[in-house]
Write an enzyme that holds these catalytic residues in place. Sequence first.
Site, mmCIF file in Angstrom:
data_model
loop_
_atom_site.group_PDB
_atom_site.id
_atom_site.type_symbol
_atom_site.label_atom_id
_atom_site.label_comp_id
_atom_site.label_asym_id
_atom_site.label_seq_id
_atom_site.Cartn_x
_atom_site.Cartn_y
_atom_site.Cartn_z
ATOM 1 N N ALA A 1 -5.516 11.139 7.885
ATOM 2 C CA ALA A 1 -4.193 11.140 7.269
ATOM 3 C C ALA A 1 -3.065 11.275 8.296
ATOM 4 O O ALA A 1 -2.084 10.527 8.227
ATOM 5 C CB ALA A 1 -4.113 12.242 6.211
ATOM 6 N N ASP B 1 -5.708 3.214 8.009
ATOM 7 C CA ASP B 1 -7.122 2.850 8.096
ATOM 8 C C ASP B 1 -7.332 1.359 8.329
ATOM 9 O O ASP B 1 -8.438 0.935 8.679
ATOM 10 C CB ASP B 1 -7.854 3.223 6.791
ATOM 11 C CG ASP B 1 -8.041 4.728 6.664
ATOM 12 O OD1 ASP B 1 -7.644 5.445 7.592
ATOM 13 O OD2 ASP B 1 -8.593 5.165 5.638
ATOM 14 N N GLU C 1 -18.365 18.152 2.882
ATOM 15 C CA GLU C 1 -17.582 18.801 1.833
ATOM 16 C C GLU C 1 -18.241 18.646 0.469
ATOM 17 O O GLU C 1 -18.299 19.590 -0.325
ATOM 18 C CB GLU C 1 -16.140 18.258 1.840
ATOM 19 C CG GLU C 1 -15.356 18.880 2.991
ATOM 20 C CD GLU C 1 -14.046 18.184 3.330
ATOM 21 O OE1 GLU C 1 -13.259 18.772 4.079
ATOM 22 O OE2 GLU C 1 -13.819 17.054 2.875
ATOM 23 N N GLY D 1 0.811 -1.213 0.000
ATOM 24 C CA GLY D 1 0.000 0.000 0.000
ATOM 25 C C GLY D 1 0.841 1.258 0.000
ATOM 26 O O GLY D 1 1.707 1.434 0.857
ATOM 27 N N PHE E 1 -0.708 7.110 2.813
ATOM 28 C CA PHE E 1 0.069 7.904 3.761
ATOM 29 C C PHE E 1 0.966 7.038 4.632
ATOM 30 O O PHE E 1 2.130 7.361 4.849
ATOM 31 C CB PHE E 1 -0.864 8.716 4.657
ATOM 32 C CG PHE E 1 -1.485 9.873 3.953
ATOM 33 C CD1 PHE E 1 -0.726 10.990 3.652
ATOM 34 C CD2 PHE E 1 -2.811 9.860 3.568
ATOM 35 C CE1 PHE E 1 -1.270 12.071 2.980
ATOM 36 C CE2 PHE E 1 -3.374 10.934 2.909
ATOM 37 C CZ PHE E 1 -2.603 12.044 2.617
#
Lengths: 428, 428
Positions: free
Chosen positions: A317, A301, A172, A12, A15
């Site tokens: 993040a 996550d 958002e 992965g 971040f």
Amino acid sequence: MATAAKHVVIVGGGFAGLNAAKVLGNQAAIRVTLIDRRNHHLFQPLLYQVAMAALSPAEIAAPIRHILARCRNITVLQDEVTGVDLAARTVIARNTTLPYDYLLLACGARHAYFGHEEWEEFAPGLKTIEQATEIRRRVLNAFEAAERSTAPEEQCRHLTFVIVGGGPTGVELAGAIGEMSRYTLAQDFRNINSRLARIILLEAGPRILPSFSERLAGKATRDLEALGVQVRTASPVTGMDHDGVQVGRERLEASTILWAAGVQAAGLGQTLGAKTDRLGRIVVEADLSLPSHPEVFVAGDQACFTHGRTAPLPGLAPVALQQGRAIARNILREINGFPRQPFHYRDKGQLATIGRSKAIVEIGRLRFDGFLAWLTWLVVHIYYLIGFENRVFVTMRWVWSFFNFRRGARLIVDKEWRFYRPNNRNRP
Amino acid sequence: MATAAKHVVIVGGGFAGLNAAKVLGNQAAIRVTLIDRRNHHLFQPLLYQVAMAALSPAEIAAPIRHILARCRNITVLQDEVTGVDLAARTVIARNTTLPYDYLLLACGARHAYFGHEEWEEFAPGLKTIEQATEIRRRVLNAFEAAERSTAPEEQCRHLTFVIVGGGPTGVELAGAIGEMSRYTLAQDFRNINSRLARIILLEAGPRILPSFSERLAGKATRDLEALGVQVRTASPVTGMDHDGVQVGRERLEASTILWAAGVQAAGLGQTLGAKTDRLGRIVVEADLSLPSHPEVFVAGDQACFTHGRTAPLPGLAPVALQQGRAIARNILREINGFPRQPFHYRDKGQLATIGRSKAIVEIGRLRFDGFLAWLTWLVVHIYYLIGFENRVFVTMRWVWSFFNFRRGARLIVDKEWRFYRPNNRNRP
């Protein structure tokens, strides 16, 4: 490099994975392989801006192998990991099998419908560039369809946008659609008034933004309402189809439905036989390692970290970033003969933005909103964006659209690239 | 506006249609409907840069309705025109039927395989954003697959790129792949040397760039060879599959094949019963009208204009742009009681670019190449790009990549956005 170099496999390039790799880069006695299904690292906090046609995909993503090009001990492979053999210490991917000395699982999360996977077709989630492009296509197409339509109830359905989920992403998205309909598109149509678009934010719980203080969440609600968004709390969705959603006894006709109501950790974690929480996250030790497998770490996550906390660390993040670095430092410590250290999260606070110049910020006890909060949001996001080039271009886009309300990426792009499809091969 | 306002329907928002619309914008006594399948005008001369990961789609495209937002007499519809009833003077689209007083057909061209439509699957053409993204995906994926691979002959196949067609598009694609493999990607891989990529430009005719002078075409050939491109003329492709192409008796193993060998006018023209040339272009009168239908005009890649010329006008942006404007001016003249004027093309010359700092330019008798030609190419393309914002951003991208050889859009984006596909609905 000696043959005794320890091999660290990172699964992965988000971040967590990327920041672990950076710490391990060019370290003697270590060789790293980073595997990701995608060729790019994606700056997910700005993904909603791609969905809302404000940014292009390439402005918030960068090729992983390019970011790590100068770390000569790191090999980047684009491949999909399908399993881990904990006993044999190997990672199994579609095209290759890799033995490891240390393994870092940082596969992230995906959106989830919790038993209603058939809803995805009607209400896309927002986790990948492809999904962002799909959302952009649906939102822009809805305005086009409304402009073409002559039946009032059909126009109304096309101009109704339902966002399911009142967390930061839902807020958002709703704010951005409100702003787009009120400002960006206001001059562009002849048959419809885009300002009359109905934007409905549905939240099953008692209030939106539950992770923020009640005062800030209330402020966000008022900011959303100023952009024409109806905020409906205690409104769980019970059904949906192509033309609308069912909320209890009420039916909302809407041709665009967006899903921001839930995520679940990547599926790989559930195949390891380790304990997972209800979101599929792997419960980890204080040093982020897998219980009884100290050579395997989980971050971001995908990890459920509860040590010294009342609730697990949230999927943010800064959490992933700090965990990736902490794991890499512990690997270096161990190789150099020092003991590992437990992970401590340094709270960086949380932010959410509503439209073009409003935001809410919560850093410890410091809480503020409005334009200053929005500036904070802006600086933080530019700062953490990967790549100097992306920073420059995103800043410019934002300065640009701040002054003229434009959105630089209002493209509807098709899924199909072929002209000669099998079913029209005889077309003249 | 009076009810007697003449209704002008424009089909296609390319260079011809958009420039006609701009001339007719805010003119009393005229109302305009512009129909396009896409919501965006696309600056096709730079499309190869999207395919080659140097620019993002949104940087060379702009929403048609936004470009024309200030022309209050123009309605823009996103719809696909399926036919024209010349007798009834109506345009038939999927969602609507429009009567017209004047009609402008400017539907452009598509890539064509001239009887080998099954080749599209193996060798995408370059006419739309979707195709550009597909080409980008294939080229970048080929390098990724080569890096993963351990079998030398497989690596070699992944690192071989065949471009079919030696016109400007083929030359620009080949040059860009050459530059990408030699410079952009040079540091990013561990198992392969991207500089060893084989790039083969196949041209069926006796030389590349037949529309340019022999000297400039020779210069372009040498510039291509300096970037590692093999130029093979008199090499018609006779077959192809997923793994390579057949050129006469020779088989070239290549996992990436790109098609730049031919175009054909949009299909709509062939349904009108009008005379067309071998590329499907409608043969037009001296004022660009359809023979015996003076109220219908054809422009751009869809028109075959031969008046006072030895060969039909080529499919270039300046031709389409001038034709669109000329048609709009003739419509205005006629409405105001003045006679129409025949179309005269003012030759703007032609340009082609090879890699980062080389180009060839031919303007009448003026012919030059090298860095100055490249600067000319750059200024011309920036000047004609639609939208001030796009001009600023594209200039910045180019300045940026000129100095560091980077490409800002090296993203591999999937076609599928769904996670829960019908066949894995039971995935945990």
